[in-house]
Write a protein that holds these residues in place. Structure first.
Motif, mmCIF file in Angstrom:
data_model
loop_
_atom_site.group_PDB
_atom_site.id
_atom_site.type_symbol
_atom_site.label_atom_id
_atom_site.label_comp_id
_atom_site.label_asym_id
_atom_site.label_seq_id
_atom_site.Cartn_x
_atom_site.Cartn_y
_atom_site.Cartn_z
ATOM 1 N N ALA A 87 0.752 -1.398 0.058
ATOM 2 C CA ALA A 87 -0.004 0.274 -0.340
ATOM 3 C C ALA A 87 0.423 1.545 0.080
ATOM 4 N N MET A 88 1.854 1.373 0.832
ATOM 5 C CA MET A 88 3.123 2.670 0.734
ATOM 6 C C MET A 88 3.566 3.086 -0.536
ATOM 7 N N LEU A 89 3.731 1.210 -1.538
ATOM 8 C CA LEU A 89 4.741 1.497 -2.818
ATOM 9 C C LEU A 89 3.333 2.194 -3.784
ATOM 10 N N LEU A 90 2.636 1.355 -3.508
ATOM 11 C CA LEU A 90 1.317 2.473 -4.581
ATOM 12 C C LEU A 90 0.377 3.752 -3.943
ATOM 13 N N LEU A 91 1.216 3.919 -2.986
ATOM 14 C CA LEU A 91 0.612 6.205 -2.698
ATOM 15 C C LEU A 91 2.380 6.591 -2.445
ATOM 16 N N ALA A 92 3.088 5.721 -3.164
ATOM 17 C CA ALA A 92 4.327 6.471 -2.831
ATOM 18 C C ALA A 92 4.050 6.518 -4.611
ATOM 19 N N ILE A 93 3.747 6.124 -5.244
ATOM 20 C CA ILE A 93 4.132 6.351 -7.127
ATOM 21 C C ILE A 93 2.941 7.134 -7.852
ATOM 22 N N LEU A 94 1.878 7.187 -6.722
ATOM 23 C CA LEU A 94 0.765 8.424 -7.166
ATOM 24 C C LEU A 94 0.977 9.405 -6.857
ATOM 25 N N ILE A 95 2.112 9.213 -5.135
ATOM 26 C CA ILE A 95 1.914 11.224 -5.077
ATOM 27 C C ILE A 95 3.767 11.376 -6.312
ATOM 28 N N TYR A 96 4.356 10.054 -6.428
ATOM 29 C CA TYR A 96 5.569 10.403 -7.342
ATOM 30 C C TYR A 96 5.292 10.979 -8.812
ATOM 31 N N VAL A 97 3.765 10.302 -8.950
ATOM 32 C CA VAL A 97 3.059 10.744 -10.557
ATOM 33 C C VAL A 97 3.323 12.255 -10.230
ATOM 34 N N CYS A 98 2.097 12.262 -9.355
ATOM 35 C CA CYS A 98 1.785 13.865 -8.778
ATOM 36 C C CYS A 98 2.904 14.897 -8.611
ATOM 37 N N GLY A 99 3.504 14.554 -8.258
ATOM 38 C CA GLY A 99 4.003 15.177 -7.663
ATOM 39 C C GLY A 99 5.628 15.942 -9.411
ATOM 40 N N ILE A 100 5.736 15.019 -10.294
ATOM 41 C CA ILE A 100 6.722 16.078 -11.616
ATOM 42 C C ILE A 100 5.712 16.498 -11.654
ATOM 43 N N LEU A 101 4.004 16.081 -12.524
ATOM 44 C CA LEU A 101 3.376 16.960 -12.467
ATOM 45 C C LEU A 101 3.328 18.225 -12.067
ATOM 46 N N ALA A 102 2.586 18.170 -10.599
ATOM 47 C CA ALA A 102 2.630 19.419 -10.247
ATOM 48 C C ALA A 102 4.692 20.249 -10.622
ATOM 49 N N ARG A 103 5.699 19.751 -9.829
ATOM 50 C CA ARG A 103 6.449 20.402 -10.592
ATOM 51 C C ARG A 103 6.818 21.108 -11.822
ATOM 52 N N ASN A 104 6.439 20.250 -12.806
ATOM 53 C CA ASN A 104 6.942 20.971 -13.502
ATOM 54 C C ASN A 104 5.141 21.912 -14.205
ATOM 55 N N ILE A 105 4.499 22.066 -13.604
ATOM 56 C CA ILE A 105 3.058 23.073 -13.742
ATOM 57 C C ILE A 105 3.536 24.167 -12.965
#
Length: 452
Positions: free
Chosen positions: A198-216
């Protein structure tokens, strides 16, 4: 009127008097049953019923109390002069108690039970804690007697501190005496795998959202998204604790004013998707995994304790049946059962042999005798340890009386109780369906043969 039903029904006495007579008759019948199946003292031999009284108190309550006191002492010694000799004297007292407990168990139950019995894992852990404690105190008193002291060198300091921290392992022993706490601990261990994924899945989702937020969103106005790791941690705070900027102002509100409805829609989707959908899904999978592992562990424990439960139930049935002459055991069979005692070194073999002789006596138990058996404290404890429900003895008698004869043989009683252990598992349901299918096929064949 107390003994004749017809006289009671035909007598022209008022109804409330008849009701009182019925209640009095039931009370007299109950008293007669209790006296009939109680121990009448005709046997000189008393069956061994395991540790009771002070022995049971010692092995169940006293070790738990000592462990709690030892844990409190460790905490107090950490804050108040850890090197004071008084703490080591107390530690020596606790260690002496643990050694005495170990020696008492080895003497009473034998090394085979201690290291290979049902509680072998706990006993081995206790034994290792004792060895560690002996080594700990030996190092301390060696340093004191040699005049070096624990503060003379860095190696001595680290060794003594590590040994003191290792004493905390004794607190794990408290799980042995608290079944509910032990189940919680096992549940945490069995759910660890689910939590890691569950922590791995949450980390993947937050990682994807973090990259999008960093670029936008990365600009001078929003330093919270200046890097991928900063953006990930900001998003994690927004879906868990609080979505605030470095200066304490709400980030979400500033982003809404900057990007309008576009940000609001995506923020709601991400927040609800993670905080409600994902977290609830993780909780559901965690609970399902814990319950499934708990069921499997329960079944494994029942299988591992089958021989012990068999001997315990048979021993209690033997004791109850032989303690009174009301069950009609022939005197020569009683004598044969008692004469076997000096011939066996193994308790399990002795009880099984005695029970096989009792089965050959043709003893049957009525509903009244069965009900009185369930007033026996030692039998109830044995059934409780075997995880057998004993709340309703009347329904239990009907369940065990498979041929509906109104009587139970000792063999029916034993096999029925062994089948009632633990929860209902899938194999029992499937077995019942297959047996019903087989019976249906037999009946269909009989019907066809009769019709032809």
């Amino acid at each position: 009127m107390l003994v004749n039903d017809e006289r009671l029904l035909m007598d022209p006495t008022p109804g409330h008097i008849q009701r009182d007579v019925v209640k009095l008759r039931e009370a007299l019948d109950l008293e007669n049953s209790q006296a009939l199946y109680a121990d009448d003292g005709h046997l000189d031999h008393k069956f061994h019923v395991g540790p009771t009284g002070r022995t049971a108190l010692f092995f169940d309550v006293v070790p738990m109390t000592i462990i709690v006191l030892n844990s409190l002492t460790i905490g107090l010694s950490t804050d108040h002069d850890p090197d004071a000799p008084g703490w080591q004297i107390l530690e020596s007292f606790f260690l002496a108690f643990y050694i005495g407990e170990c020696v008492a168990k080895l003497k009473m139950f034998g090394p085979r039970w201690y290291f290979r019995g049902l509680d072998a894992n706990w006993n081995i852990f206790d034994f290792l804690c004792i060895l560690l404690g002996i080594f700990d105190l030996s190092v301390y008193w060696y340093l004191q007697s040699s005049g070096q002291g624990a503060n003379d060198s860095l190696d001595s300091i680290m060794l003594v501190k590590n040994l003191r921290m290792a004493r905390l392992a004794r607190m794990v022993r408290s799980l042995r005496f608290a079944s509910e706490l032990r189940r919680i601990f096992h549940g945490i261990i069995s759910g660890t795998k689910v939590l890691l994924w569950a922590m791995l899945l949450l980390a993947i989702l937050i990682y994807v959202c973090g990259i999008l937020a960093r670029n936008i969103l990365a600009n001078e106005e929003f330093p919270e998204f200046s890097s991928v790791d900063a953006a990930m941690f900001t998003i994690f705070r927004c879906v868990t604790d609080g979505c605030s900027a470095y200066n304490g102002t709400p980030v979400a509100e500033y982003l809404r004013m900057e990007y309008g409805p576009f940000f609001v829609i995506w923020y709601i989707i991400i927040y609800l998707g993670i905080s409600m959908l994902l977290f609830n899904l993780i909780m559901a999978v965690f609970i399902e995994n814990v319950m499934s592992n708990q069921m499997q562990r329960k079944l494994r424990e029942l299988e591992a304790s089958q021989n012990t439960t068999e001997v315990s139930i048979k021993e209690q049935i033997l004791r109850i049946v032989l303690q009174t002459s009301a069950f009609g055991v022939p005197p020569e069979k009683e004598q044969e059962i008692l004469e076997l005692i000096p011939s066996f070194d193994s308790k399990a073999a002795l009880v099984r042999t005695q029970f096989s002789i009792l089965e050959g006596c043709g003893i049957v138990l009525s509903r009244t005798a069965f009900r009185e058996m369930f007033h026996d404290r030692l039998l109830l404890r044995a059934l409780h340890d075997a995880d057998i429900e004993t709340a309703n003895s009347a329904s239990l008698f009907d369940a065990l009386d498979s041929d509906m004869s109104g009587w139970l043989t000792v063999q029916e009683l034993y096999f029925g109780l062994m089948r009632l252990r633990g929860p209902v598992c899938k194999s029992e349901i499937v077995s019942m369906r297959l047996k019903l299918r087989n019976i249906t096929e037999i009946l269909n064949r009989q019907r066809k043969s009769l019709s032809s």
